[in-house]
Design an enzyme around this catalytic site. Structure first.
Site, short mmCIF file in Angstrom:
data_model
loop_
_atom_site.label_atom_id
_atom_site.label_comp_id
_atom_site.label_asym_id
_atom_site.label_seq_id
_atom_site.Cartn_x
_atom_site.Cartn_y
_atom_site.Cartn_z
N ASP A 41 0.80 -1.22 0.00
CA ASP A 41 0.00 0.00 0.00
C ASP A 41 0.83 1.27 0.00
O ASP A 41 0.60 2.20 -0.77
CB ASP A 41 -0.87 -0.02 1.27
N LEU A 42 1.80 1.31 0.91
CA LEU A 42 2.62 2.51 1.05
C LEU A 42 3.44 2.76 -0.22
O LEU A 42 3.54 3.88 -0.71
CB LEU A 42 3.56 2.35 2.26
N ALA A 43 3.99 1.67 -0.76
CA ALA A 43 4.78 1.78 -1.97
C ALA A 43 3.91 2.29 -3.11
O ALA A 43 4.31 3.17 -3.88
CB ALA A 43 5.38 0.42 -2.32
N ASP A 267 0.36 5.60 17.76
CA ASP A 267 0.28 5.80 16.32
C ASP A 267 0.67 7.22 15.91
O ASP A 267 1.25 7.42 14.85
CB ASP A 267 -1.17 5.51 15.87
N HIS A 272 4.89 11.49 15.54
CA HIS A 272 4.68 12.72 14.76
C HIS A 272 4.60 13.97 15.65
O HIS A 272 5.30 14.95 15.45
CB HIS A 272 3.39 12.63 13.94
N ARG A 370 -10.59 17.29 8.96
CA ARG A 370 -9.25 16.81 8.77
C ARG A 370 -8.32 18.03 8.75
O ARG A 370 -8.46 18.89 7.88
CB ARG A 370 -9.16 16.07 7.43
#
Ligand SMILES: *[C@@H]1O[C@H](CO)[C@@H](O)[C@H](O)[C@H]1NC(C)=O
Ligand SMILES: *[C@@H]1O[C@H](CO)[C@@H](O)[C@H](O)[C@H]1NC(C)=O
Ligand SMILES: *[C@@H]1O[C@H](CO)[C@@H](O)[C@H](O)[C@H]1NC(C)=O
Ligand SMILES: *[C@@H]1O[C@H](CO)[C@@H](O)[C@H](O)[C@H]1NC(C)=O
Ligand SMILES: *[C@@H]1O[C@H](CO)[C@@H](O)[C@H](O)[C@H]1NC(C)=O
Length: 791
Positions: A41-43, A267, A272, A370
């Protein structure tokens, strides 16, 4: 041979490399890029696009490339999948369509899928790379492995890379890792140790993709460029509060098996938001490109944070999460998960610059919008009687707007009542044409707004940094562990807490608003929606404080946390009564580890304690210099005195060091302390004496078998301890028993045996000195926790 053609094309062009650090650190040559998990997915979403952009930027840079997508599936099956992904990469706007088509074509020709499952697969990959180098007569510049695989596979892949894919000397190896890097301090340390067995620290690039976001990576340069404005105001005298917020509207459906193990703190907050916090508050480095200095300064912030406990966080869980868990983890209707999908944490950095400034870290799923931002809100000491629309009356703030939200684009916003920020270089531009929006309580026209000239994806940015060997935007092993050290105690403290259930989206209303009180954070509204099956379960607060008698004196007993809470409250009550009565409170505290929890409680929760009118005396002291860690005074200063507002002249350390020597009878230290007590304390009667008791029954520094009976009527004596350091200075029973209140604090399972004995034995000065604590006219209260009482 199409490969040779494109390589030739590349080799014909010359140009500059990416970064300073990069050009110095590496010679031009062939670079092999291996994305392990290359069809994941990330790739698919970010990595191949990032590597394509790298390729485009480097086409004229003197390097040549080959790209490998690796995975567990066999080649026949996965090759078409990889090429579907690769075909979807796009060029930036400044590249013409024709040129883009050529570049994409070259990129596809340089790429291939390889099955990477067994050690032999990796060995074969290495052979393939070497053959290719030979055939084309190329020198090798480096090998870049991007591990886009679950964390449990890291160690195994790293070992295979180490044992079979290391390039020959002088050529770099870089291995990129994605979070999660453990789920607490211990597991992170285990993983780090495993990885360090296979890779050198400088070879590892731990990605926090937040550090690749343009606005996040602008924080330090912004602070440096605007130093002349910020230096006077970037401190506790001017900053009201710092907020670092990541709000998401999505749920975690489909990812529950991962998410339920982690939750929002692991997470988002541990990585972050913590990174953003350190960028905002770290000491500015002399050189932003010096990664050693940047990482060290970040670590310093983590080291000076106050501990995070249960009262520094509130947590929530969106209503449907429970059903999603039951479905995805195949659980029954009774199953309840305590994993939080929302958290608000109140942190404090306890140094001269930021002491007392609240730092809020907030993130959640299923919220109303968001958006991601960091806001530094400044105090505004202007009072506007009438003209509220005047810019001086409005909030003073700097907003690092990472993206989305009402603004829709990444930007740095400085309210116009602060200053006009410097604009340097061509990478950022000022925005003067606005649509009609408000950002965090201010209309956009009340801000100076800067935005990047071209928006770039975080992963693409970081891939450039990896290629250039710039490490300042990655997470080092040391910094990772320092961050876990901050977060792990909070995670354990929250383990049995019920998250507040919230409906999700706009319906959340004000349910998740928080309220700061001193160093604590709460939900602002009390109304909690608890579905019947969320209630019940292992409630932590089902045990109450219990009162009774011990050795015919008063006893208070509870689990350690409540016990300490109660003792602190009793102590404050005694202090307030004494101050009301005579304007002064004399408190004698013993050393050792038992009172540390009490000190912490007093520091974090008793802001109204009358420290200004309190005199602090020592119950006992070891004969070591006061500056040594062994000194009771040193520990009391470290854990209590330096954190409260007590006048220096109200603090009375014991004079164990006189005439440059320690506890020599002739120097008269004990007599000196006694004199001071007589002078300041009415009838030498302390208002409150806090004692502990040792495994051998000693209290203060009055040990079994000592010549305790020979102190006559003196208040202070030199004594001998059976354990090092042997020499002590201590209050005597004469002094202790004159006190108005004596509290004896006993905690921990290890004391259970002793407590049992003490409950039976008669007073015995020789064997159990503590039995000699019998205030003449005052109260004695035993504070014994359940562990010590019940074993
Ligand atoms: C890599 O493997 C070799 C053995 O092949 C070993 O000696 C070395 O310690 C390993 N780790 C590193 C960081 O090189
Ligand atoms: C800053 O650090 C980088 C990387 O260590 C170095 O290449 C550069 O010369 C340094 N710049 C200054 C002005 O010291
Ligand atoms: C779900 O649980 C049931 C009953 O325990 C079991 O029969 C079934 O195989 C499980 N399904 C999955 C997908 O694990
Ligand atoms: C000193 O203590 C004595 C005896 O407890 C008391 O009677 C007297 O009022 C106190 N004096 C002051 C000034 O507090
Ligand atoms: C303390 O000493 C006195 C006499 O000096 C003696 O009568 C008394 O018994 C002693 N107490 C203990 C507990 O040893």
């Amino acid at each position: 041979m199409s490969l040779a053609v494109s390589l030739l094309l590349v080799a014909l062009c010359a140009g500059a490399g990416y970064g300073e650090e990069g050009t110095r650190a590496q010679k031009a040559g062939h670079v092999s890029v291996v994305v392990v998990g290359g069809t994941g997915d990330l790739a698919r979403k970010y990595l191949w696009q990032g590597f394509f952009q790298l390729y485009v930027s480097q086409v004229s840079g003197g390097n040549t490339f080959s790209f490998y997508g690796g995975g567990l599936s066999p080649s026949e099956q996965a090759t078409p999948v990889l090429f579907e992904i690769l075909k979807a990469v796009t060029c930036s706007k400044d590249v013409s369509q024709d040129r883009c088509a050529i570049l994409k074509d070259q990129f596809l020709r340089l790429s291939q899928y390889r099955q990477l499952k067994t050690l032999e697969d990796y060995q074969e990959l290495a052979r393939h790379i070497e053959q290719q180098l030979q055939q084309e007569g190329m020198t090798e510049a480096g090998r870049l492995f991007y591990l886009s695989v679950p964390a449990f596979a890291y160690a195994g892949v790293a070992e295979k890379i180490n044992s079979s894919c290391r390039p020959a000397g002088g050529t770099w190896l870089r291995v990129v890792l994605e979070k999660p890097f453990g789920h607490d301090y211990l597991s992170a340390q285990v993983l780090a140790t495993e990885l360090l067995g296979a890779l050198k620290d400088e070879e590892m690039y731990r990605i926090d993709h937040y550090l690749g976001k343009q606005v996040v990576s602008k924080i330090l340069p912004f602070r440096m460029e605007n130093r002349k404005f910020l230096d006077p105001i970037w401190n506790r005298h001017h900053i009201e509060r710092i907020e670092i917020v990541l709000k998401e509207t999505l749920d975690v459906k489909g990812r529950i098996s991962f998410y339920d193990e982690y939750g929002v703190i692991r997470d988002v907050l541990q990585n972050h938001l913590t990174e953003v916090m350190t960028l905002l508050t770290m000491k500015l480095p002399a050189n932003v490109s010096n990664s050693g200095e940047v990482l060290r300064n970040k670590r310093e912030v983590l080291g000076s944070m106050l501990p995070l406990g249960k009262n520094q966080a509130v947590v929530g869980q969106y209503q449907n999460y429970k059903t999603e868990v039951q479905q995805e983890l195949n659980k029954t209707k009774e199953y309840v998960s305590l994993t939080s999908t929302f958290a608000a944490v109140l942190a404090h950095i306890e140094d001269a610059q930021y002491e007392g400034v609240p730092v809020l870290l907030i993130s959640g799923k299923m919220l109303d919008e968001r958006v991601g931002y960091a806001r530094v809100l400044f105090k505004n000491d202007v009072f506007c009687l009438q003209s509220h629309n005047n810019v001086h009356c409005k909030p003073k703030q700097i907003v690092f707007h990472f993206g989305h939200g009402s603004l829709k684009y990444p930007a740095v916003l400085v309210s116009k009542n602060l200053f006009k920020p410097v604009l340097k270089g061509g990478e950022w531009k000022e925005v003067t044409e606005h649509k009609d929006v408000d950002v965090l309580g201010l209309h956009i026209s009340d801000y100076f707004v800067q935005t990047p000239t071209t928006e770039r994806e975080a992963y693409a940015e970081l891939i450039h940094h990896i290629f250039a060997g710039q490490k300042n935007n990655f997470v080092s092993t040391e910094n990772l562990l320092a961050s876990w050290e901050v977060w792990t105690p909070l995670l354990s403290a929250l383990r049995a807490s019920f998250p507040r259930i919230y409906p999700g989206g706009a319906d959340n209303g004000d349910m998740l608003d928080v309220h700061l009180r001193g160093k604590e954070i709460r939900f602002n509204s009390e109304a909690v929606i608890i579905s019947p099956d969320q209630a019940g379960g292992p409630s932590a607060s089902s045990f109450q404080v219990m009162q009774g008698k011990f050795r015919s004196a008063e006893m208070v007993s509870a689990w350690s946390e409540e016990l300490v809470e109660r003792l602190a409250a009793d102590m404050q009550e005694a202090a307030e009564a004494a101050v009301r009565e005579g304007g002064i409170f004399h408190l004698a505290l013993s050393g050792g580890s038992t009172p540390l929890a009490l000190f912490r409680r007093l520091v974090l929760h008793h802001f109204s304690f009358p420290w200004r009118d309190t005199h602090v005396w020592m119950v006992d002291e070891r004969c070591v210099p006061l500056t040594e860690a062994d000194s009771n005074f040193h520990s009391m200063h470290e854990h209590l005195l330096q954190h409260v507002r007590i006048p220096y002249y109200n603090i009375h350390p014991m004079p164990v060091q006189l005439n440059q020597r320690l506890c020599v009878e002739e120097d008269g230290g004990a007599q000196l302390y006694e004199k001071e007590i007589n002078k300041l304390v009415n009838v030498s009667s302390f208002h409150f004496v806090l004692l502990g008791v040792g495994y051998d029954g000693h209290t203060a520094s009055l040990f079994p078998g000592g010549k305790l009976n020979e102190t006559g009527g003196s208040l202070v004596a030199l004594t001998e301890s059976p354990i090092k350091p042997h020499q002590r200075m201590s209050l005597t029973f004469s002094a202790i028993n004159r006190a108005r209140t004596v509290a004896l604090l006993v905690m921990g399972k290890g004391k259970h045996e002793l407590v049992t004995q003490l409950s039976r034995v008669k007073d015995n000065l020789e064997k159990y000195p503590v039995t000699w604590v019998k205030p003449d006219n005052g109260r004695l209260v035993w504070y014994i926790d359940y562990d010590a009482l019940l074993g």
